[in-house]
Structures are given as C-alpha cells and as structure tokens.
Design a protein around this motif. Structure first.
Motif, PDB file in Angstrom:
ATOM      1  N   LYS A 103      53.841  47.988  55.046  1.00 11.64           N
ATOM      2  CA  LYS A 103      53.487  47.715  53.615  1.00 11.64           C
ATOM      3  C   LYS A 103      53.563  48.861  52.753  1.00 11.64           C
ATOM      4  O   LYS A 103      54.402  48.696  51.797  1.00 11.64           O
ATOM      5  CB  LYS A 103      52.291  47.026  53.532  1.00 11.64           C
ATOM      6  CG  LYS A 103      52.015  46.047  54.504  1.00 11.64           C
ATOM      7  CD  LYS A 103      50.416  45.310  54.368  1.00 11.64           C
ATOM      8  CE  LYS A 103      49.505  46.275  54.559  1.00 11.64           C
ATOM      9  NZ  LYS A 103      49.080  46.582  56.040  1.00 11.64           N
ATOM     10  N   SER A 104      52.951  49.735  53.101  1.00 11.54           N
ATOM     11  CA  SER A 104      53.234  51.014  52.267  1.00 11.54           C
ATOM     12  C   SER A 104      54.500  51.587  52.120  1.00 11.54           C
ATOM     13  O   SER A 104      54.947  51.955  51.221  1.00 11.54           O
ATOM     14  CB  SER A 104      52.045  52.111  52.840  1.00 11.54           C
ATOM     15  OG  SER A 104      50.807  51.638  52.685  1.00 11.54           O
ATOM     16  N   THR A 105      55.129  51.523  53.203  1.00  4.91           N
ATOM     17  CA  THR A 105      56.354  52.113  53.387  1.00  4.91           C
ATOM     18  C   THR A 105      57.277  51.152  52.444  1.00  4.91           C
ATOM     19  O   THR A 105      58.240  51.974  51.662  1.00  4.91           O
ATOM     20  CB  THR A 105      57.213  51.794  54.674  1.00  4.91           C
ATOM     21  OG1 THR A 105      56.218  52.362  55.612  1.00  4.91           O
ATOM     22  CG2 THR A 105      58.371  52.619  54.979  1.00  4.91           C
TER      23      THR A 105
ATOM     24  N   ALA B  71      50.941  48.774  43.228  1.00  5.88           N
ATOM     25  CA  ALA B  71      49.398  49.195  43.626  1.00  5.88           C
ATOM     26  C   ALA B  71      49.300  48.971  45.037  1.00  5.88           C
ATOM     27  O   ALA B  71      49.310  47.878  45.630  1.00  5.88           O
ATOM     28  CB  ALA B  71      48.275  48.507  42.949  1.00  5.88           C
ATOM     29  N   ASP B  72      48.830  50.079  45.775  1.00  7.58           N
ATOM     30  CA  ASP B  72      48.849  50.273  47.240  1.00  7.58           C
ATOM     31  C   ASP B  72      47.277  50.013  47.692  1.00  7.58           C
ATOM     32  O   ASP B  72      46.525  51.094  47.371  1.00  7.58           O
ATOM     33  CB  ASP B  72      49.216  51.331  47.896  1.00  7.58           C
ATOM     34  CG  ASP B  72      49.691  51.145  49.148  1.00  7.58           C
ATOM     35  OD1 ASP B  72      49.011  50.366  49.934  1.00  7.58           O
ATOM     36  OD2 ASP B  72      50.236  52.103  50.056  1.00  7.58           O
ATOM     37  N   GLU B  73      46.706  49.072  47.832  1.00  5.85           N
ATOM     38  CA  GLU B  73      45.544  48.786  48.109  1.00  5.85           C
ATOM     39  C   GLU B  73      44.491  49.373  47.145  1.00  5.85           C
ATOM     40  O   GLU B  73      43.540  50.349  47.397  1.00  5.85           O
ATOM     41  CB  GLU B  73      44.652  49.275  49.698  1.00  5.85           C
ATOM     42  CG  GLU B  73      45.726  48.629  50.866  1.00  5.85           C
ATOM     43  CD  GLU B  73      45.194  49.099  52.091  1.00  5.85           C
ATOM     44  OE1 GLU B  73      43.972  49.110  52.422  1.00  5.85           O
ATOM     45  OE2 GLU B  73      46.361  49.443  53.053  1.00  5.85           O
ATOM     46  N   PRO B  74      44.717  48.814  45.944  1.00 10.95           N
ATOM     47  CA  PRO B  74      43.966  49.348  44.792  1.00 10.95           C
ATOM     48  C   PRO B  74      42.226  49.232  44.899  1.00 10.95           C
ATOM     49  O   PRO B  74      41.711  50.060  44.235  1.00 10.95           O
ATOM     50  CB  PRO B  74      44.511  48.655  43.396  1.00 10.95           C
ATOM     51  CG  PRO B  74      44.936  47.385  44.064  1.00 10.95           C
ATOM     52  CD  PRO B  74      45.394  47.829  45.544  1.00 10.95           C
TER      53      PRO B  74
HETATM   54 MG   LIG Z   1      49.445  51.213  54.013  1.00  6.74          MG
END
Ligand SMILES: [Mg+2]
Ligand SMILES: Nc1ncnc2c1ncn2[C@@H]1O[C@H](COP(=O)(O)OP(=O)(O)OP(=O)(O)O)[C@@H](O)[C@H]1O
Lengths: 223, 810
Positions: free
Chosen positions: A44-46, A165-168
């Motif tokens: 996901k982050s990637t 937004a990554d896990e905000p």
């Molecule tokens: Mg991640």
C-alpha cells in the motif's frame, strides 16, 4: 484524473528481485475519496509513494490528467507533484524546530509564492483549521490530534488537487481520528481528491470507494 | 579503577578504527608541529650554550650610537678593558684569521681564529690532547703555535695523534700543533661555522698605542664575575668609556663613542627570536584546531555513547565518575597521537635542519632531548584534557528521565549542535589567522624578490682568494697578481667580463669606515661621515653591471703613483652633496706621515648595490681602485655566457698557474648568495605556509565532518521537506547555507583577530603592511571557497536522501 496501467515495482536484494507490485491497474476520478486497504506488506505504502511521485524506480504507465508521468524526467515529476499533490503522514512528520506557523509555510517556500501571498495563505489556513491561537507554539507541545490537524493543514495549504495520506490516524485515539476524517470529508466536498491508506474499517467508511490490495495486485473494489 | 577505564578506552578505540585513525592523525599533526618547533626553540632559545656557566659570557663592542654602528673592539681598547674592568673574571679577544694551509695535500683555506691567550679559559674549555697556549705565546715571535678543532683534525689529519708537536705550514709560515680540542668544543658555530684551528694573537706595542683606539677589529668576549649582572658590567664600562673619551678623543667621537654589552647567547640567537616566537604561536593555533576537530568527532560519537552512559548512571555512576572515564579515553587518544607526532617531529626536524644548516644558528644542536620529550608529553596530556573536556561535560550531562523517555532525541542534542558549531567557527577563525600570517610572509617574500639589488646577479661566478701577507709583502705584487689573473680569466672561453672587489655584496662580510670631506668641518657634536668602503678593480662595476650614473669607472690610469681617486654611490652623492656636483670633490680617510689627509678625488657616481641583503641598506658606499688600496683578499666576479659554474675549472687553472699554493674558496654563483641572503625569511615562510596548510586541511575536514554529521542527523527532516516539495537545489541550499553560516562567522572572527595579531609580526614583513587589505581579502575569499566545497559535498549527499526511506519507519 489518475490512470495507472501495469505498474510494477520491485526491490532488489542482491541478485534477487522481490516484486511488491505487479501489474497494478487503477483509475481515479477527480473529486473521489478513495481508501486503499490490504494486509501488512501488501504494498500500500509503495503504491502511495508511486502515486505521490516520490518513487522513480517503477515501470508501467501513469497518467496524471493527460500528462504521462512515466515519461517525465525526475525534475518535471517533482514539479508535477509540487503543483498537484499534498501529503499527510502517519507520524505527522512536523518539523520540531519550527513553530506551527512556520511548519505551514514550508511547502509554500518550495513553490513560487511571494512573501505577502505566503503570509496570507498561512493566515487563512490557520483560520480555517482554527489554529490561529496556536501559531507560535512548537508541535511537540501539542496533542497528537492537533499535530495531525496541522499535518493536514500543511498538506493542503498549497491548494493541491490531490491529497495522499498514509495511515493518517494510525497514532490517534478514535475521537481524534474522527476529527481528521471529518476534515478530509470537508476538503473532499470542496473538490480535493483524497486517497488514504488505512487499516480501520471505520475510517474507510468515510470514503466512497475502497481499493483492496493483496500481494501486489488490486484484488477488488467496493463502491 | 584507572586501569579498568584505560582498558575499556583502548578497546573502544580499537572497535572504531575509522574514528581513531582520523583523530590520531589530527592530533599527530598538531602535536608533531608543536614538538618540531619547540625542539628548534629549545635548542636555539632555551638550551644554554655549550660552555660552562654560559650566562656569564658577555660580548663587548664599541658603539657609535649616533650612526647606529656597533663596531668591533680595538687592540688598545681590549687591553684596557681586560686590565681595568672589575666586573669580569676575564676578557678574551679574537679575530678571524683565514690561513692558507699548504702542507701535504691540496692547499686549503682554513677558517682560523687568532685569539688572546686567555680565550679558552674564558670560555671554560680545556684541551682534549696536548695543551692550550701559555701566557708567553701571547707575544710576537712566540705565537707560531696552533690548537686544532676536533672535526678539522679528523678531516684533515684523519684523527692522527702523531700530528701533535709536528709543524704545519700556514700562509707560508711554520706553526707547531700543540693541542687538540674536544669534539664538543665548536666555537665559531655561533657565527656560522666552527673554526678549524686557533693560534695566539700577539700585539706589538705600536698596535697597543691609544692613538689606535678606534682601529676596531677584535671580537671581545668577557666572563662576568659570579654574581655580577650584565647591567653592573655595562655601568662600569660606561665609566671606562667616559674616561677614555675625555682622555684620548677629539671632535665628533668625543660625544659619539661608547661601549656596549650583549649576552653572548643573545647574539647567537640574533634575529631568529621573532620568527621562532611567531612560529611557536602558529603551531599553538594548529594544535587548537586539531583539538577542536577531535572534540567534534567525539561529540558526533556522543549519540552512540548516550545509551551506555545513561545505563551507567542508572547503575550509580556519578557525573565525575563518567567524566573521568571519558577523559581517560581522550587522553589515551592524545597519547597515541603524541607518540606519532613525536615521530613526525623527529623526521620533520631532521629535514628542516638539513635544508637550513647554514642559516640557522646552532642548527647542529637541534634535536630531541628530555626537555622536548617532557614538552610533548605535557602537550599531549593537556591536549587530551582540552579536547576531551567539552564532549565529556556534554555527554555526562545526561538527564536520566529525559533520555529514557525520549529515546535519545532530546534537548541536549540541540545544545550539542551548538557546541559543535562553535568549535567549527573557532577552527575557521584560527585557520584564517594562520593563512593570513602565511600570506603576508609570502607577499613579503615576493616583494623582496622584486627588489633590484643594484647589480645583475645572473650568470655571475664568484670566489674568494687571499694572498698570504708574507709571500705578497709589497702592494704592487698584490695589485699585479689580480691584474694578471683577471686578464687571463677574461681570455677564457665563455667568460664575458671579470673583476674583483674586496668585499662582495651578499657575502655576509663588510667593512666600513669614516671619511672627511675637503673643506667641511664636522660640528662639535656630530659624527664624521661614515660609509661602506671597498676596493674594486677596473672592470668590477661593468662585470657586476652596477650602473654608472655620472663620471667614470676606475681605469688603468688609476695607479698607486697618481693622485688617489674614489667612486661613490648615488646615496652618498645625495646625502653629502645634495645641491652640488660631487664629481671633482675630494674625500680622505687616511693621513700621511705628517698627519695630513690623503685626499682622493671623486671621479664617478655609481648605483647603490644592496649589500647585506635585499632589504634596505642604510649606509652610503664608496669604492677605491684596487691599485691604490691593494688588499690581499679579494672576491673575483666573473660574468659568464650561460651557466657560470662551467668555467670554474678553467678559472682554478688560471689561479694555480699563477700560484699553485693558493687556495680558492667560497666558490659560488651570485644568485645563490642572493638566495642565501633570504634564507632565514624563506625558512620562516616555508614553515608558516606548511602549518597554515595543515590548519586549513584540519579546519576544512572539521567543517566537512560537522556538515556530514548534520546531514545524517537531518536526513529525516530532509526527507519530509522533499516530500513537501523541496527540490534538490533547495536541499543543497539549505545545507550549504547552514555550513556557510558557520564558516562566515569563523572568517569574520578570524579577520578581526588577524587584524589585531598580525601587527605583532610587522617587522617580519617587507613591502607589505600587516593589515594588507589584498592579502586579507584574497585569503578570506579562498577560505570561504574551500568552506563552500567542504559544505557542498555533504549537501550533495543530502540530496540523495530518499524520502521513501527517510519516512519509512512510520
Ligand atoms: Mg505502509
Ligand atoms: N525501500 C524498501 N526496500 C526493500 N523492500 C521494501 C522497501 N519498501 C518496501 N519494501 C517491501 O515491500 C513490501 C511492501 O511494503 P509496503 O510498505 O508497501 O507495505 P504496506 O502495504 O504499506 O504495509 P504496512 O501495512 O505494514 O504499512 C514489504 O515486503 C516491504 O518489506
């Protein structure tokens, strides 16, 4: 607005190539509020880093509106990013040695804003997020919820069309998380496209579309 | 406890070889430079001369304060002081005697001393073999005895003790060798090189007559009575001088003559003192920079140590205990650096001495002794404490609760950044001061090289010949010898011109004398005109290319039979005939048997030739034709097409064909003599440039280190900024701005200090002001440029920060 075709991303370990994303296809329209979900390590982050044009080491096609991002030089990608994208991070990533006001000013300082314009935007944003009375404080003196609020404010101050937004809310209590999600909804209503990564079903409920990623592939979408 | 700290410290150093190597090199350079210069200072300034109770040895000179002339002492003067001055246990005299030694083997010109009988006892020396001179040998006719220098005895006679009581031939006369000095006795070294042998001086009653009171040619050394100070001796000599003046002097000398004293050790040091002190200050600064550097390295490591120290504190170590452990580590480091520095210094000093043996007094004595070792040990310990203390205080200032809570990212980090910044600023400032000092010396040297010596030193071969008095008794013989020799030399292939002069410019010798001007009376309280006086042959000026300003050079017609003539230099013309034409005017410096002045007509005015060195000559100069003042010892000057030394052999051949017993010595080229005259200056300059270079490297490495560290520390922040839109150029700018801020504060501070401190070296400078704006500006700009590079490398690395990775740990 965004079109991804056959996006691949691999990390190399010595001679081995470890594919994190393989052949991801994804379309996102302007004005959407999308949640990306999936198990830990799914990529996901990637994916978010690719969308955010931080990463240059992927292959495939990525159209941002009608611009072919995959054909742009890193410098032009950066320009595209600066014009259109804002970021919110899980651990806020505010600059400790700067005040709230100065933190908000950072993105503007990397874009072509005059001094007066900068000051005005900062003032407006402080107003809008009701942070005016906190503007001279240092972030470490504030609660996590407030810090992330500043993170959101900082992400949209340069008027991006897209917020990533990554896990905000990963580090926040549910009450604080709610506030942030409501802020996202408000921004989305005002026309900003939002893509967030989250593990929380509750947070996902704020968005209008959920993209599921498993083992480097988009495996299903809920609308 | 201590051993435990020590063991632990050593283990830590071995565990981090990178850090240890960099720190040890910085310290070795700093301590090495200090040890090297200290060992020079030690042997030249601090270590007593190699004579018993050397502090009692005092030089006595005749003094002409009004013309700032410190003269030698005359024979009657010497005898008078020896017999009357009560402050001294004994007073000895000597004069340089150059002897042509013509026994078996190659004729050789030896550097001898003609000494009063009490010379050795005054210095406190005894013979190693044979005996010294007896009181009777102080008389004419009895004085054909000689004592040999040890090294000379080894060289010339292969250390054969059989030479004792043998006779040797010098200047055509037979001398008996009566003694050999010990190897440690090297009198003469203080003036340049040790004397080869000594023979007694014998004064005739005529020579001791008081009408020769100002006929000055003796070097006089006295040994003070125990407990007597040099001031007391000076006071007594002042009284003696006053009495002599009223009794024997008329006219000008009556007010302008006296006696002056100087500690012998002081004379030996001469003008080395100031450059040495400047160099000592310079290496001190280098060491400070090295300390700041290592302190910064230690601070960079502080973050690593934090956890260990925190745990130690939690286990009950108090702050002092922690500081002690950290200091033990830094002292271990500095001792290792000190040992390496000592080795560097030992090599460096040896090279230094090799390169400058002739120009540095007591160069042979420079080396490492217990004083130097103590110094190095002391400096190493001090250094260890100096660079260890700041980090130790910083690291030990751990607030337990805070560190454990915040996981190491605490306010002390910011304080540490501040300390590191301050250290770098200091390094920059110190390096700038050194660079400016070096820059000023370089500019002085350039200026000096641009000075026109007044003659053309290129393609000039020079050598010295001395005709022995007893073989060339008659003046015409001597005149004729040089005439013939020069004529034949001129005929040699490759030779363009040849001449001779009694004293060559830049040769280190000189002679001067007073003169009177016809028709002028010297007012009662003024001194007689005085100037450098030399005999020159007809072609001397054209050979040297000393320009003729008016009148004529010497010609063949200026023989002993016709009226005397003289050539004066332009400064003499200006000084004594400012509104008149000196040509045709007459001067005199001798009197005939009736006491009337022997007038000489001025026939030419020539350019001023720099004599002692290229730095200002103050005295006026006048020349006499060799035919009218036929001295035995002359310097040949030979202008050659191309490389001058190619004709040396041929010239030797000419001289030996005229007199096979005649030694030729001081064979050299004029350019070398000119270069030698700048040797001391070059010595100081070279060293300061080296030290400034070391300082520059250390400071640049220091700045680089701090910036690299900052970049590592800020990589997270840089990642955030890049995610928020910072371009590479923004990142470079940010890092460079931070570094250049430190550098500029350092440079500005350094400029201010340099402005204050370079004044102290004003009299080492030539043709450039201590506050020379060009030097200051150029050096400051260059240092800023180097600082920019030192910042740019880490800044470029900062742009390589991958925001993906920097932000990843969320
Ligand atoms: Mg991640
Ligand atoms: N810079 C990198 N170098 C090597 N491997 C990486 C790198 N970044 C990510 N990976 C690998 O790629 C895979 C996907 O990582 P990614 O961070 O995208 O997962 P994620 O879906 O965001 O997981 P999480 O929910 O834990 O945040 C993981 O196996 C991770 O180890």
């Amino acid at each position: 607005m965004l079109t991804l075709r056959k996006i691949e991303r691999a990390f190399e370990f010595g001679r081995e190539k470890n594919y994190v994303l393989r052949g991801v296809n994804l379309d996102i329209e302007e004005g959407e509020f999308v949640t990306i979900m999936g198990p830990s390590g799914a990529g996901k982050s990637t994916l978010l880093h690719i969308l955010g044009l931080h990463d240059n080491a992927w292959v495939g096609e990525y159209y941002f509106f009608d611009q072919a991002a995959h054909k742009l030089k890193p410098k032009d990608r950066a320009e595209l990013r600066n014009k259109n994208i804002g970021f919110v991070f899980q651990s806020y990533h505010l600059l400790d040695q700067l005040t709230v006001q100065e933190n908000l000013e950072v993105p503007l300082s990397y874009r072509n804003y005059g001094r007066a314009e900068r000051e005005q935007l900062v003032r407006e944003t402080l107003d809008r997020f009701q942070l005016t009375d906190k503007k001279h404080l240092y972030p470490s003196k504030l609660s996590g919820g407030l810090q992330q609020l500043i993170g959101v404010a900082r992400a949209m101050i340069a008027r991006p069309k897209l917020i990533l937004a990554d896990e905000p809310t990963g580090n926040l209590h549910s009450a604080q998380a709610k506030e942030i999600m409501e802020m996202f909804c408000k921004l989305n209503e005002q026309g900003t496209t939002i893509i967030q990564v989250t593990h929380s079903e509750i947070n996902a409920g704020y968005s209008r579309r959920i993209v599921n990623i498993h083992d480097g592939n988009v495996v299903g979408e809920d609308h | 406890m201590f051993w435990q700290d020590l063991r632990y410290g050593l283990r830590l150093l071995l565990k981090r070889p990178g850090f240890t190597v960099v720190a040890v090199i910085a310290l070795a350079l700093g301590i090495g430079a200090n040890t090297a210069i200290f060992s020079v200072v030690n042997s030249i300034l601090l270590r007593p001369l190699a004579y018993p109770s050397p502090e009692q040895l005092v030089l006595i000179n005749h003094d002409y304060p009004k013309i700032k002339l410190k003269a030698s002492v005359s024979a009657p003067g010497y005898k008078h002081y020896r017999d009357n001055a009560k402050s001294f246990a004994s007073i000895a005299a000597l004069t340089g005697g150059n002897f042509n030694l013509t026994d078996s083997g190659e004729p050789e010109r030896v550097n001898g001393g003609v000494i009063s009988q009490n010379f050795f006892s005054t210095l406190g020396a005894t013979a190693a073999q044979g005996r010294l001179f007896t009181p009777e040998e102080d008389r004419p006719g009895r004085n054909k005895v000689v004592v040999l220098n040890y090294a000379f005895w080894q060289r010339r006679y292969a250390g054969n003790p059989g030479i004792l009581n043998q006779s040797i031939t010098m200047n055509g006369e037979s001398y008996t060798v009566v003694g050999i000095m010990p190897a440690s006795f090297e009198f003469g070294r203080e003036f340049g090189r040790p004397m080869d042998l000594w023979t007694p001086i014998a004064f005739t009653p005529e020579q001791l007559n008081f009408n020769r009171l100002t006929n000055e040619y003796l070097t006089v050394i006295g040994r003070l009575n125990p407990g007597t100070t040099i001031t007391q001796a000076q006071a007594e000599l002042d009284t003696i001088a006053t009495n002599l003046r009223t009794q024997y002097m008329q006219g000008a000398d009556r007010t302008n003559w006296g006696l002056t004293t100087q500690a012998f050790s002081e004379m030996v040091v001469g003008d080395m003192r100031q450059p040495l002190l400047v160099l000592l200050a310079a290496v001190g600064l280098v060491l400070l920079i090295a300390c700041a550097n290592v302190a910064n390295l230690l601070l960079a490591r502080a973050a690593d140590r934090q956890k260990e120290i925190t745990i130690r504190s939690a286990l009950g170590a108090n702050r002092w205990r922690v500081i002690r452990q950290l200091l033990t580590e830094s002292i271990v480091l500095s001792l290792v650096g000190g040992m390496l520095g000592l080795a560097l210094a030992a090599i460096g000093v040896r090279v230094l001495v090799k390169l400058n043996e002739a120009q540095i007094p007591r160069a042979n004595e420079i080396g490492l002794d217990w004083r130097v070792l103590t110094f190095t040990l002391g400096v190493s310990l001090l250094t260890g404490i100096l660079f260890g203390l700041v980090p130790a205080l910083q690291i030990s200032k751990t607030n337990l609760a805070e560190t454990l809570k915040e996981g190491g990212r605490s306010g002390s980090n910011i304080a540490r950044g501040w300390v590191r910044g301050t250290l770098v600023v200091m390094e920059m400032a110190l390096a700038l001061m050194l660079l400016i000092g070096a820059g000023l010396l370089i500019r002085s040297f350039w200026q000096l090289q641009k000075v026109n010596p007044g003659f053309d030193p290129q393609n000039l071969l020079t050598m010295n010949i001395s005709l022995p008095q007893n073989k060339y008794k008659e003046a015409p013989q001597r005149a004729q010898f040089y005439q013939q020799a020069l004529q034949q030399i001129r005929a040699l292939p490759g030779v363009e011109a040849a001449g001779a002069v009694s004293i060559l410019p830049m040769s280190g010798n000189n002679s001067s004398g007073s003169f009177s001007i016809e028709g002028r009376q010297v007012p009662q309280n003024q001194s007689m005109p005085h100037g450098d006086r030399w005999a020159a042959t007809t072609n001397y000026f054209s050979t040297m290319k000393i320009p003729l300003i008016r009148g004529r050079y010497f010609e063949e017609r200026d023989t002993a039979e016709v009226t005397g003539v003289a050539i004066i230099d332009e400064t003499m013309a200006r000084k004594y005939w400012p509104d008149e034409d000196p040509l045709g005017k007459r001067i005199a410096f001798e009197r005939d048997d009736q006491g009337n002045p022997k007038w000489r007509e001025i026939v030419g005015i020539v350019g001023h030739a720099k004599h002692r060195n290229l730095e200002g000559d103050s005295r006026v100069q006048y020349y006499l034709p060799h035919a009218q003042m036929p001295q035995g010892s002359m310097f040949l000057t030979i202008r050659v097409k191309g490389e001058p030394t190619t004709v040396t052999g041929a010239v030797r051949g000419v001289i030996h064909s005229l007199d096979k017993d005649l030694p030729i010595f001081r064979v050299t080229v004029m350019e070398q003599l000119v270069a030698d005259s700048m040797a001391q200056r070059r010595f100081a300059m070279t060293l300061l440039v080296i030290f400034a270079g070391v300082a520059l490297v250390l400071a640049a490495v220091g700045l680089y280190g701090v910036m690299s560290y900052t970049v590592t520390q800020r990589s997270h922040e840089i990642g955030i900024r890049m995610a928020l839109g910072a371009q590479r150029s923004d990142v470079v700018k940010m890092v460079v701005r931070q570094g250049m801020m430190l550098a500029s504060i350092g440079v500005l501070g350094g400029l201010a200090f340099a402005f204050a401190l370079t004044r102290l070296m004003a009299n080492l400078l030539f043709g450039v002001k201590a506050s020379d704006p060009i030097t200051f500006a150029v050096i400051a700009a260059s240092l800023a440029l180097i600082a920019l590079i030192a910042c740019f490398i880490p800044a470029r690395r900062a742009t390589k920060v991958d925001p993906m990775i920097a932000l990843r740990y969320e």
